[in-house]
Write an enzyme that holds these catalytic residues in place. Structure first.
Site, PDB file in Angstrom:
ATOM      1  NE  ARG A  31      -2.458  -1.707   3.166  1.00 24.10           N
ATOM      2  CZ  ARG A  31      -2.997  -2.000   4.343  1.00 24.10           C
ATOM      3  NH1 ARG A  31      -4.172  -1.512   4.657  1.00 24.10           N
ATOM      4  NH2 ARG A  31      -2.362  -2.758   5.203  1.00 24.10           N
ATOM      5  NE  ARG A  40      -5.940  -4.385  -0.611  1.00 22.52           N
ATOM      6  CZ  ARG A  40      -7.096  -4.240   0.000  1.00 22.52           C
ATOM      7  NH1 ARG A  40      -7.976  -3.370  -0.465  1.00 22.52           N
ATOM      8  NH2 ARG A  40      -7.375  -4.957   1.067  1.00 22.52           N
ATOM      9  CG  ASP A  77      -1.184 -13.078   3.424  1.00 21.57           C
ATOM     10  OD1 ASP A  77      -0.610 -11.989   3.565  1.00 21.57           O
ATOM     11  OD2 ASP A  77      -1.587 -13.751   4.391  1.00 21.57           O
TER      12      ASP A  77
HETATM   13  O1  1CP Z   1      -3.775  -4.631   0.462  1.00 22.87           O
HETATM   14  C1  1CP Z   1      -4.022  -4.920   1.651  1.00 22.87           C
HETATM   15  O2  1CP Z   1      -4.659  -4.186   2.403  1.00 22.87           O
HETATM   16  C2  1CP Z   1      -3.565  -6.227   2.188  1.00 22.87           C
HETATM   17  C3  1CP Z   1      -2.313  -6.099   2.962  1.00 22.87           C
HETATM   18  C4  1CP Z   1      -1.478  -7.334   2.692  1.00 22.87           C
HETATM   19  C5  1CP Z   1      -0.446  -7.455   1.759  1.00 22.87           C
HETATM   20  C6  1CP Z   1       0.070  -6.398   0.820  1.00 22.87           C
HETATM   21  C7  1CP Z   1      -1.655  -8.593   3.314  1.00 22.87           C
HETATM   22  C8  1CP Z   1      -2.666  -8.978   4.332  1.00 22.87           C
HETATM   23  N1  1CP Z   1      -0.719  -9.446   2.774  1.00 22.87           N
HETATM   24  C9  1CP Z   1       0.034  -8.809   1.833  1.00 22.87           C
HETATM   25  C10 1CP Z   1       1.082  -9.394   0.982  1.00 22.87           C
HETATM   26  C11 1CP Z   1       2.092 -10.236   1.619  1.00 22.87           C
HETATM   27  N2  1CP Z   1       1.990 -10.911   2.803  1.00 22.87           N
HETATM   28  C12 1CP Z   1       3.345 -10.538   1.061  1.00 22.87           C
HETATM   29  C13 1CP Z   1       3.658 -10.043  -0.343  1.00 22.87           C
HETATM   30  C14 1CP Z   1       4.873 -10.022  -1.011  1.00 22.87           C
HETATM   31  C15 1CP Z   1       5.716  -8.771  -0.895  1.00 22.87           C
HETATM   32  O3  1CP Z   1       5.601  -7.901  -1.741  1.00 22.87           O
HETATM   33  O4  1CP Z   1       6.580  -8.708  -0.014  1.00 22.87           O
HETATM   34  C16 1CP Z   1       4.027 -11.361   1.966  1.00 22.87           C
HETATM   35  C17 1CP Z   1       5.413 -11.928   1.862  1.00 22.87           C
HETATM   36  C18 1CP Z   1       3.148 -11.587   3.061  1.00 22.87           C
HETATM   37  C19 1CP Z   1       3.452 -12.453   4.200  1.00 22.87           C
HETATM   38  C20 1CP Z   1       2.678 -12.327   5.453  1.00 22.87           C
HETATM   39  N3  1CP Z   1       1.318 -12.165   5.633  1.00 22.87           N
HETATM   40  C21 1CP Z   1       3.248 -12.451   6.746  1.00 22.87           C
HETATM   41  C22 1CP Z   1       4.700 -12.774   6.999  1.00 22.87           C
HETATM   42  C23 1CP Z   1       5.594 -11.614   6.804  1.00 22.87           C
HETATM   43  C24 1CP Z   1       5.442 -10.511   7.834  1.00 22.87           C
HETATM   44  O5  1CP Z   1       5.211  -9.381   7.406  1.00 22.87           O
HETATM   45  O6  1CP Z   1       5.599 -10.793   9.017  1.00 22.87           O
HETATM   46  C25 1CP Z   1       2.226 -12.304   7.704  1.00 22.87           C
HETATM   47  C26 1CP Z   1       2.356 -12.349   9.203  1.00 22.87           C
HETATM   48  C27 1CP Z   1       1.003 -12.133   6.988  1.00 22.87           C
HETATM   49  C28 1CP Z   1      -0.358 -12.015   7.570  1.00 22.87           C
HETATM   50  C29 1CP Z   1      -1.039 -10.808   7.068  1.00 22.87           C
HETATM   51  N4  1CP Z   1      -1.574 -10.695   5.810  1.00 22.87           N
HETATM   52  C30 1CP Z   1      -2.077  -9.451   5.609  1.00 22.87           C
HETATM   53  C31 1CP Z   1      -1.855  -8.711   6.803  1.00 22.87           C
HETATM   54  C32 1CP Z   1      -2.272  -7.279   7.034  1.00 22.87           C
HETATM   55  C33 1CP Z   1      -1.183  -9.558   7.694  1.00 22.87           C
HETATM   56  C34 1CP Z   1      -0.658  -9.206   9.071  1.00 22.87           C
HETATM   57  C35 1CP Z   1      -1.702  -9.338  10.107  1.00 22.87           C
HETATM   58  C36 1CP Z   1      -1.129  -9.224  11.507  1.00 22.87           C
HETATM   59  O7  1CP Z   1      -0.589  -8.148  11.828  1.00 22.87           O
HETATM   60  O8  1CP Z   1      -1.220 -10.183  12.273  1.00 22.87           O
END
Ligand code: 1CP
Length: 354
Positions: A31, A40, A77
């Protein structure tokens, strides 16, 4: 073997010589980029974006058009696996993930299927194949998964959490139920990552975002043992090339020796670990990825450059460093700042490789 125009990232993970330190950013698509928000919106919601191979490919490539990054990461994700297990994943507007049917007992665990990656998760493999085609060999593509423990936290808590009391209660009252769930997740992750590798992922990373909330003993039993099992089960070569595996436990700096002993190729570091110290401890066994505090990207270019210089000096001369943030990029970072960051890593790292 498919030709790669820039293989610095893969070479650094294998501790081979490079001309400069490769760099990519955790959560580099997202974002903070206006073009991501537009795509998105076109997709409708986050999971529809993940399920559309062409749009997932588009957002994967967006940060690479802006910055000379040394790797692309699959846009998807970690929660795709629990979603494919039938838990009913949704993302509320402006909120984190939520599961309609969280795992509460052994009967729930027994009911959960191990998803077939070329069936329920075929959309992820289609995204990998599409991205590889569109990258045209410019840079390698990283595939990824959550660790069993981190996936289990969302599946048992039913959403993101701060204190993890629901899953910790299960851990201390019904450990066998949790082990059964983690075992099923480990099997699912092995199938899922191997399918990503066969579809074209050239390295894979396991995100153990919540391993750091455990005690040392619980970390070993409930997180690391299952990641070890996954490392043992992964394809380590594909298309004539080694497929490096990176483990990242946020808050796991005290357990680096045990993590390196799993046989992975690299460890991700968050910013709470000193990279010089980490290299002394495990640098003869694994490469290191990290570890700038993502908040440094709020600073002006000169301050970002100072921090990059300090981390490069901390790692020191020689091979085995992939520059990265210690965790995901924040959503309100001005999009020009990562440009200064990537440029500083490339420019300032050259002397360390001579
Ligand atoms: O557009 C949006 O509003 C959605 C936000 C979003 C995005 C952009 C989520 C929801 N996931 C992602 C993509 C994503 N998630 C990637 C994309 C590749 C990149 O460009 O790097 C990756 C590698 C992840 C992995 C992910 N999802 C993790 C592990 C990495 C980390 O940051 O610790 C975790 C814990 C998640 C869960 C998740 N998915 C989305 C959110 C907002 C969350 C976190 C929720 C929380 O805080 O518990």
């Amino acid at each position: 073997m498919t030709e790669l125009k820039n293989d610095r990232y893969l070479r650094a993970l294998l501790r081979q010589p490079v001309d400069m330190t490769p760099v990519w950013m955790m959560r580099q698509a997202g974002r903070y980029l206006p073009e991501y928000k537009a795509t998105r919106a076109e997709a409708g919601d986050f999971m529809s974006l993940c399920r559309n191979a062409e749009l997932a490919c588009e957002v994967t490539l967006q940060p690479l058009r802006r910055y000379p990054l040394d790797a692309a990461i699959l846009f998807s994700d970690i929660l795709t696996i629990p979603d494919a297990m039938g838990l009913g994943l949704s993302f509320g507007a402006g909120e984190g993930p939520r599961f309609a049917r969280p795992v509460t007992c052994k009967a729930d665990v027994d009911r959960i299927p191990v998803p077939d990656p070329e069936d329920e998760l075929r959309y992820v493999m289609d995204a990998v194949r599409t991205i590889r085609r569109e990258l045209k060999g410019d840079v390698p593509l990283i595939g990824f998964s959550g660790s069993p423990w981190t996936l289990a936290t969302y599946m048992v808590e039913g959403s993101g959490s701060k204190a993890f009391t629901v899953i910790k209660k299960m851990m201390y009252t019904e450990p066998q139920t949790l082990h059964a769930l983690l075992e099923k997740l480990a099997q699912s992750v092995i199938l899922y990552l191997n399918a990503q590798i066969r579809a074209g992922a050239q390295s894979v990373m396991i995100f153990d975002t919540w391993g750091g909330v455990l005690t040392g003993q619980d970390y070993q039993q409930f997180s690391l043992d299952y990641m070890h099992k996954i490392v043992d089960g992964l394809l380590r070569e594909n298309d004539g090339r080694r497929v490096p595996v990176t483990l990242f436990t946020k808050g796991g700096g005290q357990w680096l020796e045990a993590m390196a002993a799993t046989g992975c190729d690299a460890l991700g570091l968050d910013w709470s670990t000193d990279i010089a110290d980490a290299r002394r401890r495990v640098g003869d066994k694994v490469a290191l990825q990290g570890n700038m505090d993502p908040s440094v990207l709020y600073a002006p270019a000169a301050r970002i450059e100072q921090e990059v210089a300090a981390i490069l000096a901390g790692f020191g001369h020689g091979e085995g460093h992939v520059f990265n943030l210690g965790h995901g990029i924040h959503q309100d970072i001005p999009p020009e700042h990562p440009g200064a960051f990537v440029d500083a890593v490339h420019r300032l790292s050259v002397p360390y490789h001579r």
